[in-house]
Design an enzyme around this catalytic site. Sequence first.
Site, PDB file in Angstrom:
ATOM      1  N   LYS A 188       0.835  -1.220   0.000  1.00 20.86           N
ATOM      2  CA  LYS A 188       0.000   0.000   0.000  1.00 20.86           C
ATOM      3  C   LYS A 188       0.863   1.261   0.000  1.00 20.86           C
ATOM      4  O   LYS A 188       0.621   2.190  -0.770  1.00 20.86           O
ATOM      5  CB  LYS A 188      -0.926  -0.002   1.239  1.00 20.86           C
ATOM      6  CG  LYS A 188      -1.885  -1.175   1.284  1.00 20.86           C
ATOM      7  CD  LYS A 188      -2.744  -1.153   2.519  1.00 20.86           C
ATOM      8  CE  LYS A 188      -1.955  -1.368   3.790  1.00 20.86           C
ATOM      9  NZ  LYS A 188      -1.283  -2.665   3.881  1.00 20.86           N
ATOM     10  N   THR A 189       1.879   1.292   0.866  1.00 19.15           N
ATOM     11  CA  THR A 189       2.737   2.484   0.964  1.00 19.15           C
ATOM     12  C   THR A 189       3.482   2.725  -0.344  1.00 19.15           C
ATOM     13  O   THR A 189       3.590   3.864  -0.810  1.00 19.15           O
ATOM     14  CB  THR A 189       3.734   2.330   2.129  1.00 19.15           C
ATOM     15  OG1 THR A 189       3.002   2.068   3.326  1.00 19.15           O
ATOM     16  CG2 THR A 189       4.560   3.587   2.312  1.00 19.15           C
ATOM     17  N   ASP A 227       0.796   7.862   6.026  1.00 18.72           N
ATOM     18  CA  ASP A 227       1.106   6.428   5.984  1.00 18.72           C
ATOM     19  C   ASP A 227       0.792   5.751   7.316  1.00 18.72           C
ATOM     20  O   ASP A 227       1.013   6.330   8.381  1.00 18.72           O
ATOM     21  CB  ASP A 227       2.593   6.265   5.643  1.00 18.72           C
ATOM     22  CG  ASP A 227       2.962   4.824   5.365  1.00 18.72           C
ATOM     23  OD1 ASP A 227       2.086   4.084   4.872  1.00 18.72           O
ATOM     24  OD2 ASP A 227       4.111   4.448   5.642  1.00 18.72           O
ATOM     25  N   ASP A 228       0.273   4.519   7.227  1.00 22.81           N
ATOM     26  CA  ASP A 228       0.098   3.668   8.407  1.00 22.81           C
ATOM     27  C   ASP A 228      -0.685   4.396   9.502  1.00 22.81           C
ATOM     28  O   ASP A 228      -0.180   4.634  10.600  1.00 22.81           O
ATOM     29  CB  ASP A 228       1.488   3.244   8.918  1.00 22.81           C
ATOM     30  CG  ASP A 228       1.449   1.847   9.514  1.00 22.81           C
ATOM     31  OD1 ASP A 228       0.343   1.299   9.643  1.00 22.81           O
ATOM     32  OD2 ASP A 228       2.517   1.318   9.852  1.00 22.81           O
ATOM     33  N   LYS A 273     -10.448  16.781   6.625  1.00 21.34           N
ATOM     34  CA  LYS A 273     -11.663  17.415   6.093  1.00 21.34           C
ATOM     35  C   LYS A 273     -11.473  18.888   5.742  1.00 21.34           C
ATOM     36  O   LYS A 273     -12.315  19.481   5.074  1.00 21.34           O
ATOM     37  CB  LYS A 273     -12.788  17.306   7.132  1.00 21.34           C
ATOM     38  CG  LYS A 273     -13.286  15.874   7.347  1.00 21.34           C
ATOM     39  CD  LYS A 273     -14.356  15.854   8.430  1.00 21.34           C
ATOM     40  CE  LYS A 273     -14.849  14.448   8.692  1.00 21.34           C
ATOM     41  NZ  LYS A 273     -15.830  14.398   9.793  1.00 21.34           N
ATOM     42  N   LYS A 279       5.270  -7.580  -0.555  1.00 23.97           N
ATOM     43  CA  LYS A 279       6.437  -7.246   0.267  1.00 23.97           C
ATOM     44  C   LYS A 279       7.004  -8.512   0.921  1.00 23.97           C
ATOM     45  O   LYS A 279       8.217  -8.732   0.951  1.00 23.97           O
ATOM     46  CB  LYS A 279       6.010  -6.230   1.332  1.00 23.97           C
ATOM     47  CG  LYS A 279       7.147  -5.574   2.078  1.00 23.97           C
ATOM     48  CD  LYS A 279       6.580  -4.486   2.977  1.00 23.97           C
ATOM     49  CE  LYS A 279       7.656  -3.856   3.832  1.00 23.97           C
ATOM     50  NZ  LYS A 279       7.073  -2.888   4.764  1.00 23.97           N
TER      51      LYS A 279
END
Length: 744
Positions: free
Chosen positions: A549-550, A603-604, A631, A708
């Site tokens: 994902k990263t 991230d994360d 937001k 990974k």
Amino acid sequence: MAGRSMQAARCPTDELSLSNCAVVSEKDYQSGQHVIVRTSPNHKYIFTLRTHPSVVPGSVAFSLPQRKWAGLSIGQEIEVALYSFDKAKQCIGTMTIEIDFLQKKNIDSNPYDTDKMAAEFIQQFNNQAFSVGQQLVFSFNDKLFGLLVKDIEAMDPSILKGEPASGKRQKIEVGLVVGNSQVAFEKAENSSLNLIGKAKTKENRQSIINPDWNFEKMGIGGLDKEFSDIFRRAFASRVFPPEIVEQMGCKHVKGILLYGPPGCGKTLLARQIGKMLNAREPKVVNGPEILNKYVGESEANIRKLFADAEEEQRRLGANSGLHIIIFDEIDAICKQRGSMAGSTGVHDTVVNQLLSKIDGVEQLNNILVIGMTNRPDLIDEALLRPGRLEVKMEIGLPDEKGRLQILHIHTARMRGHQLLSADVDIKELAVETKNFSGAELEGLVRAAQSTAMNRHIKASTKVEVDMEKAESLQVTRGDFLASLENDIKPAFGTNQEDYASYIMNGIIKWGDPVTRVLDDGELLVQQTKNSDRTPLVSVLLEGPPHSGKTALAAKIAEESNFPFIKICSPDKMIGFSETAKCQAMKKIFDDAYKSQLSCVVVDDIERLLDYVPIGPRFSNLVLQALLVLLKKAPPQGRKLLIIGTTSRKDVLQEMEMLNAFSTTIHVPNIATGEQLLEALELLGNFKDKERTTIAQQVKGKKVWIGIKKLLMLIEMSLQMDPEYRVRKFLALLREEGASPLDFD
């Protein structure tokens, strides 16, 4: 009528001195007659007469201003003859009179209405003779004024005949004041008299703007719009004559606040404004210089800055010159009152003193205070209201056109001396230097110059310049590109090292799921760039751990080519308190708002929130801060793409964070044997024969492994001898639970 010899005498009463008439005995002449007085063959003066019983027959009494004007002494022999005016040519149409206080001790700063003065003048001196250069005393509102006749224009002869005005006006030396004569008052030079109303002359004022300035000479680039806005708000009213401003009831702007990122030209702009104006040199003060260790001295320093302006306003009123006071780093002395710890309250009293000086009980209309800061949020709000620092101007990062101007300015001298190579394209550099501030562009030019100079230094035991080659020194395109690559990185730009580590193995497109994620990411990038309705676009990449994902988020960010890319990662916040984490995240987003196009990768997320399932425990403070930042729309004209990553979609669902993202994209693990084989082929670590062996075991089977983790297993198995690699790889695959099969 022939003249007769008479003697000059002193005026018998003060009241008659104010009448502007020569005084005679009624036995000699009648009141209202006009006489011509000759003091010598070439000097003659015309007076209107009044009679008084105390004047000795055969003498003419003159007031002190009259004797001064005509050069008379008491007892002097003069020749006096009757004088009659030609009403067709000698009626005064317009008369300009210089006015000042008669005695310096009676000076005040009260405004005097010239319209009322003119009416009073006509009433007091109707049907009297006046000559150019004549001096007289005028009483108005119980004050005595000294007058000097500067200019006389005869009345239009057409008006006297009852016809429409022809516009012809002739200047005359002597004239007669009549009921419809116009009087215009002009303040004497260096007088502190404050005249208002329409019956005053337009003063010859020096233009406030220096006639020979331009942006390039000033060394300012990329601030055309900001400068024109400042000019419109702060200087337009000062260019007009005071009488027009007065008629409009207009008050000048007294303060400007320039704010924005460091290195964008705030101090430069303020410094050059002083050069642009035909005003006295501005007073430039660094904020911390105001503060003093002695009680009351800090406030006294503020008062000293305004002392000259106050003194000149008292003396010259509306015609006072402009005083510019520049505060650099104004946030050092103007923090929010009550925000400083300690009992002294020094900062608070300094703020109070500054507030009262800029717009207090005694208003100054001849000052312009320019404050500069890169922390406008720290400044006391009372200082920012209209009447004080009312013009708030953001000096932001220059756009491409601005960068072109700045580079043009900094390379102008090199270009003039043919030291800039022909292959240097300033337009290309302007495109390449996205999000560079003015200071960073100057640094880039400096770095390119040092690179070029370094080529001509002999590499020997001593540092010497190769003078033969130095004559042909030129800064080339390569020097600029090398400096861009190695030396100068923008503070509000993209640091490639930031995200390069996340995609060092590249993106392995093992199947449609990966392609779909990248395609959707590209669509969101285009939406951010092109849509005016959605300046804020946010996407959450969610999926199992180790699914890449990263890396995908970093790849989407890199492919966007946005000038500002930052990764908000938990590994940069190890050991931070909750408050420190919130501050760090807020700074990343605040920096992003300063760029036209920005991308922030969060991230994360569950690690940022300190989430652990045992308990469960998470940081509510960080959660709320992140929800607000996700937001919050960027400022007008700015666009922001936020890419978040998480392995715990279910947790974010419970925390109501999923709704904060515009869209969610699922990033799956490798799920089939075919996808696994595609990944192995793309990676190219195994030979064809080895891949065939692996294919026999996994083809058509279900597997479940993140890309990974797969990379880790491959690298581990490659450390074995070639004949055992495949067996080891399949064993590792089984141990990781990637497949339910037993591999042989």
